[in-house]
Design a protein around this motif. Structure first.
Motif, PDB file in Angstrom:
ATOM      1  N   THR A  24      -4.468   0.988  -1.990  1.00 16.41           N
ATOM      2  CA  THR A  24      -4.711   0.292  -0.843  1.00 16.41           C
ATOM      3  C   THR A  24      -4.000  -1.045  -1.175  1.00 16.41           C
ATOM      4  OG1 THR A  24      -6.624  -0.665  -1.630  1.00 16.41           O
ATOM      5  CG2 THR A  24      -6.976   1.321  -0.651  1.00 16.41           C
TER       6      THR A  24
ATOM      7  N   PRO B 118       0.872  -1.269  -0.089  1.00 14.24           N
ATOM      8  CA  PRO B 118      -0.008   0.154   0.032  1.00 14.24           C
ATOM      9  C   PRO B 118       0.889   1.203   0.017  1.00 14.24           C
ATOM     10  CG  PRO B 118      -0.730  -1.542   1.607  1.00 14.24           C
ATOM     11  CD  PRO B 118       0.558  -2.015   1.040  1.00 14.24           C
TER      12      PRO B 118
ATOM     13  N   ALA C  43     -10.718   2.449   4.190  1.00  9.73           N
ATOM     14  CA  ALA C  43     -10.825   3.320   2.758  1.00  9.73           C
ATOM     15  C   ALA C  43     -12.150   3.500   2.273  1.00  9.73           C
ATOM     16  CB  ALA C  43      -9.814   2.875   1.689  1.00  9.73           C
TER      17      ALA C  43
ATOM     18  N   VAL D  15      -6.332   2.711   4.100  1.00  7.69           N
ATOM     19  CA  VAL D  15      -5.657   3.982   3.353  1.00  7.69           C
ATOM     20  C   VAL D  15      -4.858   4.675   4.776  1.00  7.69           C
ATOM     21  CG1 VAL D  15      -7.534   5.483   3.352  1.00  7.69           C
ATOM     22  CG2 VAL D  15      -5.431   5.609   1.975  1.00  7.69           C
TER      23      VAL D  15
END
Length: 215
Positions: free
Chosen positions: A113, A64, A104, A119
């Motif tokens: 992500t 991520p 997220a 996130v």
């Protein structure tokens, strides 16, 4: 190859800021200063631009990537929920060296992500990057400006040639303080989890969260 453009520690000139935002809006990549290390910025909602950052850094798409935003209010459109602990940490430690990991919102591209559904967000405290985040209508990537698995860089003179060649613009704010990056805290669970202790001590984080249960 990215043009290295000196910039004062206070903020970019109007002309340079306009050039930076134009590059980001059109899918480009810009090397930006944070307090400790240089990072790579791209429009987080432009999947091609984000993938370009991954390619330049030789970073696996399974990792991520965190985002930089202009203020607390920007969080609302990017996450599904905000816990009291998250509110307290944002109030006391943003802008600053703290990345908070949220669930997220559906609008966040999967490339950000890496399919985790989460996130990481941070409001930067370096005035140059703050000016950039405030000038664009989208969040930007905040991953470090280095080749994957190599150390971060606090002076643009030490940037890997692959980073220099891949970027469209490099904002040179001089030698940064270096050291650890931001502390990363997952606020999607109770209790919160410190995923990485960086520049913000874990004790400071726990002290803020503990005040929520002290009454």
């Amino acid at each position: 190859m990215g043009t290295i453009h000196p910039v004062t520690a206070e903020k970019p000139t109007a002309e340079l800021l306009s050039r930076t935002t134009d590059i980001l809006t059109k899918g480009g990549c810009v090397v930006i200063p944070t307090l400790c290390l240089y990072g790579m910025a791209a429009n987080a909602f432009d999947e091609a631009a984000v993938k370009r950052v991954f390619a330049i850094k030789e970073r696996p798409l399974t990792n991520p990537i965190l985002l930089l935003i202009k203020d607390r209010e920007a969080v609302d459109a990017l996450v599904t929920e905000i816990s009291p602990e998250a509110e307290a940490l944002m109030k006391h430690l943003w802008p600053g060296k703290l990345t908070l990991v949220f669930n997220a919102a559906p609008s966040i591209p999967d490339v950000i992500t890496a399919g985790t559904g989460k996130v990481g967000l941070r409001v930067p405290s370096h005035p140059v990057t703050r000016a950039v985040t405030e000038a664009v209508p989208f969040p930007i990537t905040g991953t470090s400006a280095n080749i994957s698995k190599e150390g971060g860089v606090s002076d643009v003179q030490d940037l890997d040639p692959r980073i220099v060649n891949g970027a469209d613009l490099i904002l040179d704010a001089g030698c940064l303080k270096g050291g650890a990056g931001s502390t990363v805290v997952d606020v999607t669970s109770t209790p919160i989890r410190i995923l990485r202790e960086g520049s913000t001590p874990a004790a400071d984080i726990h002290a803020i969260v503990d005040t929520l249960t002290s009454f």
